[in-house]
Design a protein around this motif. Sequence first.
Motif, PDB file in Angstrom:
ATOM      1  N   TRP A  20       8.553  -4.507  -3.252  1.00 50.38           N
ATOM      2  CA  TRP A  20       7.699  -3.435  -3.767  1.00 50.38           C
ATOM      3  C   TRP A  20       6.239  -3.870  -3.889  1.00 50.38           C
ATOM      4  CZ3 TRP A  20       8.953   1.353  -3.471  1.00 50.38           C
ATOM      5  CH2 TRP A  20      10.291   1.734  -3.518  1.00 50.38           C
ATOM      6  N   VAL A  21       6.010  -5.128  -4.204  1.00 50.97           N
ATOM      7  CA  VAL A  21       4.634  -5.639  -4.267  1.00 50.97           C
ATOM      8  C   VAL A  21       4.007  -5.629  -2.878  1.00 50.97           C
ATOM      9  CG1 VAL A  21       3.205  -7.681  -4.714  1.00 50.97           C
ATOM     10  CG2 VAL A  21       4.979  -7.031  -6.342  1.00 50.97           C
ATOM     11  N   LEU A  22       4.774  -6.041  -1.877  1.00 52.36           N
ATOM     12  CA  LEU A  22       4.278  -6.028  -0.496  1.00 52.36           C
ATOM     13  C   LEU A  22       3.998  -4.599  -0.031  1.00 52.36           C
ATOM     14  CD1 LEU A  22       6.546  -8.732   1.220  1.00 52.36           C
ATOM     15  CD2 LEU A  22       4.099  -8.900   0.696  1.00 52.36           C
ATOM     16  N   LEU A  23       4.870  -3.667  -0.428  1.00 53.54           N
ATOM     17  CA  LEU A  23       4.662  -2.259  -0.069  1.00 53.54           C
ATOM     18  C   LEU A  23       3.380  -1.735  -0.719  1.00 53.54           C
ATOM     19  CD1 LEU A  23       6.125  -0.003   1.515  1.00 53.54           C
ATOM     20  CD2 LEU A  23       7.140   0.729  -0.645  1.00 53.54           C
ATOM     21  N   TRP A  24       3.161  -2.114  -1.971  1.00 54.65           N
ATOM     22  CA  TRP A  24       1.933  -1.757  -2.692  1.00 54.65           C
ATOM     23  C   TRP A  24       0.716  -2.354  -1.988  1.00 54.65           C
ATOM     24  CZ3 TRP A  24       0.919  -3.841  -8.351  1.00 54.65           C
ATOM     25  CH2 TRP A  24      -0.359  -3.440  -8.768  1.00 54.65           C
ATOM     26  N   ALA A  25       0.814  -3.626  -1.603  1.00 55.24           N
ATOM     27  CA  ALA A  25      -0.295  -4.297  -0.917  1.00 55.24           C
ATOM     28  C   ALA A  25      -0.594  -3.619   0.420  1.00 55.24           C
ATOM     29  CB  ALA A  25       0.043  -5.771  -0.699  1.00 55.24           C
ATOM     30  N   LEU A  26       0.453  -3.227   1.120  1.00 51.22           N
ATOM     31  CA  LEU A  26       0.286  -2.549   2.418  1.00 51.22           C
ATOM     32  C   LEU A  26      -0.394  -1.197   2.231  1.00 51.22           C
ATOM     33  CD1 LEU A  26       0.917  -2.631   5.478  1.00 51.22           C
ATOM     34  CD2 LEU A  26       3.095  -1.509   4.968  1.00 51.22           C
ATOM     35  N   ALA A  27       0.018  -0.453   1.197  1.00 50.97           N
ATOM     36  CA  ALA A  27      -0.583   0.858   0.912  1.00 50.97           C
ATOM     37  C   ALA A  27      -2.060   0.695   0.547  1.00 50.97           C
ATOM     38  CB  ALA A  27       0.176   1.544  -0.226  1.00 50.97           C
ATOM     39  N   ALA A  28      -2.378  -0.346  -0.251  1.00 50.79           N
ATOM     40  CA  ALA A  28      -3.771  -0.598  -0.643  1.00 50.79           C
ATOM     41  C   ALA A  28      -4.616  -0.969   0.577  1.00 50.79           C
ATOM     42  CB  ALA A  28      -3.814  -1.724  -1.675  1.00 50.79           C
ATOM     43  N   TRP A  29      -4.030  -1.765   1.481  1.00 49.77           N
ATOM     44  CA  TRP A  29      -4.740  -2.138   2.716  1.00 49.77           C
ATOM     45  C   TRP A  29      -5.001  -0.922   3.588  1.00 49.77           C
ATOM     46  CZ3 TRP A  29      -2.775  -1.731   7.752  1.00 49.77           C
ATOM     47  CH2 TRP A  29      -3.585  -2.294   8.747  1.00 49.77           C
ATOM     48  N   TRP A  30      -3.995  -0.024   3.663  1.00 45.20           N
ATOM     49  CA  TRP A  30      -4.118   1.170   4.506  1.00 45.20           C
ATOM     50  C   TRP A  30      -5.162   2.132   3.919  1.00 45.20           C
ATOM     51  CZ3 TRP A  30      -2.561   6.453   3.807  1.00 45.20           C
ATOM     52  CH2 TRP A  30      -2.607   7.213   4.990  1.00 45.20           C
ATOM     53  N   VAL A  31      -5.157   2.316   2.588  1.00 41.39           N
ATOM     54  CA  VAL A  31      -6.131   3.198   1.938  1.00 41.39           C
ATOM     55  C   VAL A  31      -7.535   2.603   2.039  1.00 41.39           C
ATOM     56  CG1 VAL A  31      -6.866   4.167  -0.281  1.00 41.39           C
ATOM     57  CG2 VAL A  31      -4.448   4.198   0.350  1.00 41.39           C
ATOM     58  N   ASP A  32      -7.616   1.274   1.871  1.00 44.69           N
ATOM     59  CA  ASP A  32      -8.875   0.527   2.009  1.00 44.69           C
ATOM     60  C   ASP A  32      -9.970   1.048   1.076  1.00 44.69           C
ATOM     61  OD1 ASP A  32     -10.492  -1.465   2.989  1.00 44.69           O
ATOM     62  OD2 ASP A  32     -11.258  -0.251   4.648  1.00 44.69           O
ATOM     63  N   SER A  33      -9.548   1.335  -0.172  1.00 41.96           N
ATOM     64  CA  SER A  33     -10.520   1.785  -1.173  1.00 41.96           C
ATOM     65  C   SER A  33     -10.016   1.394  -2.557  1.00 41.96           C
ATOM     66  CB  SER A  33     -10.719   3.302  -1.098  1.00 41.96           C
ATOM     67  OG  SER A  33     -11.557   3.737  -2.149  1.00 41.96           O
ATOM     68  N   PRO A  34     -10.585   0.339  -3.153  1.00 43.99           N
ATOM     69  CA  PRO A  34     -10.160  -0.095  -4.494  1.00 43.99           C
ATOM     70  C   PRO A  34     -10.333   0.990  -5.556  1.00 43.99           C
ATOM     71  CG  PRO A  34     -11.550  -1.752  -3.454  1.00 43.99           C
ATOM     72  CD  PRO A  34     -11.624  -0.526  -2.598  1.00 43.99           C
TER      73      PRO A  34
END
Length: 257
Positions: A20-34
Motif C-alpha cells: 500500500w505504501v508503494l501504491l501511494w508512492a506511485l499515485a503521488a509520482w503520477w499526480v506529481d503535485s505535493p
Amino acid sequence: MENKRPFNTIIKKIGVAIFWVLLWALAAWWVDSPLVLPSPLKTLEGVIILAGDFEFFVSIGATLLRVFGGVFISVALGLVLGLAGGLNKAFYEIMNPFVSTIKSLPVVSVIILINLWIASGLVPLVVTFLICFPVTWTNVVQGVRTTDKKLLEMAKIYNVDQTKIIRDIYVPSVKPFAVSALMNAIGLGWKVTVTAEVLANALPSIGMNLYYAKIYLETDLLFSWTLVIVICSLAIEKITLHVIGNNRKEEGQCPLS
C-alpha cells in the motif's frame, strides 16, 4: 511449526503494508503535485519536522486525554447502566429513548449543540462520551439478555444470592460484548474527538492542527497529522488488545473460588 506462524503473520502484514505504501508512492509520482498528494517520504519528513516542536506533543497529549476521558466514561457508565437495563425492564424503557435519540443524531449536530453549552476544550470529551455510550449500552444489554437461562434457573433453584448471580453468571456473559464495545468505542472515539476539536476550535489539539494545515494549504502536514492519528489509534488498539489478552490468561490460570 507453532513458532513460525507468528513470524509468517508478521511478514505478511509487513508485505501488505509495503504494497500500500508503494501504491501511494506511485499515485503521488503520477499526480506529481505535493499540494494534491504528497509522497510517503514527504509525509514522513513532515512528521519528523513536527516532532521537533514541543507543541506537537502537547497537541497529541491533549487529544489523547479527550479520547481516553470520553471513552473511559462512556464504557464505565455503559457497563453499569447497561447491566441495570438488561436486568430491569422498567429502567431499560426509561433509558432506551435517550440512547436511541443519541444514536440517530448526526455527530455534527451533537457537536454544535454541546458547543453552545460548554467550553470548547471540553466539547470533544463530552461529545465522545455521548457518541460512544450507546455502543457500550447496547452491547452490555445484549450480553445480559443472552445469558445462559439454564444457569439462571439453577441459581434460582439453589437460592443463590443475587450479588453472586450478577458476579458469576451475568458478568462473564457480558465480558465478550463489553470487550467488543470497548474496541468499537476506541476507534469511534478517535474519529469523533478529532472532528469535535475541529468544529469546536478546541486548543491545543490534533484536530485544530489538521484544520490549520488545510487552511494554509500545507497538504504534506495535513497528511503528516493524519499519519500521526493512524499510528496513535493503532498503537492504543494493540495495547488494549494485549492487556485484555493478558487478563484473560491470568483469569484462566486462577483456580475457581
